[in-house]
Scaffold this motif. Structure first.
Motif, PDB file in Angstrom:
ATOM      1  N   ALA A  69      22.802  19.405 -21.580  1.00  0.00           N
ATOM      2  CA  ALA A  69      23.032  18.407 -20.528  1.00  0.00           C
ATOM      3  C   ALA A  69      24.518  18.290 -20.186  1.00  0.00           C
ATOM      4  CB  ALA A  69      22.477  17.052 -20.953  1.00  0.00           C
ATOM      5  N   LEU A  70      25.373  18.280 -21.206  1.00  0.00           N
ATOM      6  CA  LEU A  70      26.814  18.196 -20.947  1.00  0.00           C
ATOM      7  C   LEU A  70      27.305  19.400 -20.147  1.00  0.00           C
ATOM      8  CD1 LEU A  70      28.316  16.887 -24.324  1.00  0.00           C
ATOM      9  CD2 LEU A  70      27.905  15.605 -22.212  1.00  0.00           C
ATOM     10  N   VAL A  71      26.925  20.595 -20.571  1.00  0.00           N
ATOM     11  CA  VAL A  71      27.374  21.814 -19.880  1.00  0.00           C
ATOM     12  C   VAL A  71      26.819  21.852 -18.457  1.00  0.00           C
ATOM     13  CG1 VAL A  71      27.238  24.334 -19.869  1.00  0.00           C
ATOM     14  CG2 VAL A  71      27.769  23.123 -22.000  1.00  0.00           C
ATOM     15  N   ARG A  72      25.549  21.518 -18.301  1.00  0.00           N
ATOM     16  CA  ARG A  72      24.928  21.513 -16.968  1.00  0.00           C
ATOM     17  C   ARG A  72      25.684  20.586 -16.020  1.00  0.00           C
ATOM     18  NH1 ARG A  72      19.956  19.380 -17.995  1.00  0.00           N
ATOM     19  NH2 ARG A  72      20.870  17.348 -17.625  1.00  0.00           N
ATOM     20  N   ASP A  73      26.128  19.445 -16.542  1.00  0.00           N
ATOM     21  CA  ASP A  73      26.840  18.467 -15.714  1.00  0.00           C
ATOM     22  C   ASP A  73      28.348  18.689 -15.671  1.00  0.00           C
ATOM     23  OD1 ASP A  73      24.387  17.329 -15.175  1.00  0.00           O
ATOM     24  OD2 ASP A  73      24.624  15.678 -16.590  1.00  0.00           O
TER      25      ASP A  73
END
Length: 128
Positions: A69-73
């Motif tokens: 989620a962090l990388v995607r965002d």
């Protein structure tokens, strides 16, 4: 009170140690075997008794969805201060580091975001 230790979850501790020392320039502080994993920390060579960064194994089931989620965002897992973001960007890019954000100046702050090859985005920052 001060920050003694913080961590980033990594897919492979040996690979992470190479990246954080050989590429980013940190130095190994602790390397203690703990079964299949290690208590593995690095520090800034400029402050060897300062805050340690634990290269923490990513085996816990909550880690993968969190990091994904962090990388995607586009959200960095950590932020490291440098003297000159543009010079560090050039140095690291010359070493093959992939950046997800080239240097951006926002007022008195310049940032860039890189991929640590171990599942995290890392921000480098300089405040004028």
């Amino acid at each position: 009170m001060k920050i003694h230790l913080t961590s980033v979850f990594v897919d492979d501790q040996a690979k992470a140690l190479r990246f954080y020392t050989d590429v980013l320039g940190f130095v190994k502080k602790h390397d203690v075997p703990l079964g299949a994993d290690r208590w593995l920390t690095v520090v800034s060579p400029e402050d060897p008794d300062g805050t340690e960064l634990l290269l923490e194994p990513s085996g816990h089931p909550a880690v993968q969805p969190y990091r994904t989620a962090l990388v995607r965002d586009g959200i960095p897992a950590a932020s490291f201060a440098v003297d000159d973001v543009r010079a560090e960007f050039d140095r690291l890019r010359g070493l093959g580091v992939r950046f997800t954000q080239e240097p951006v100046e926002t007022g008195s702050v310049t940032t860039a975001v890189l991929d640590d090859t171990c599942g995290n985005l890392i921000q480098i920052v300089h405040s004028a």
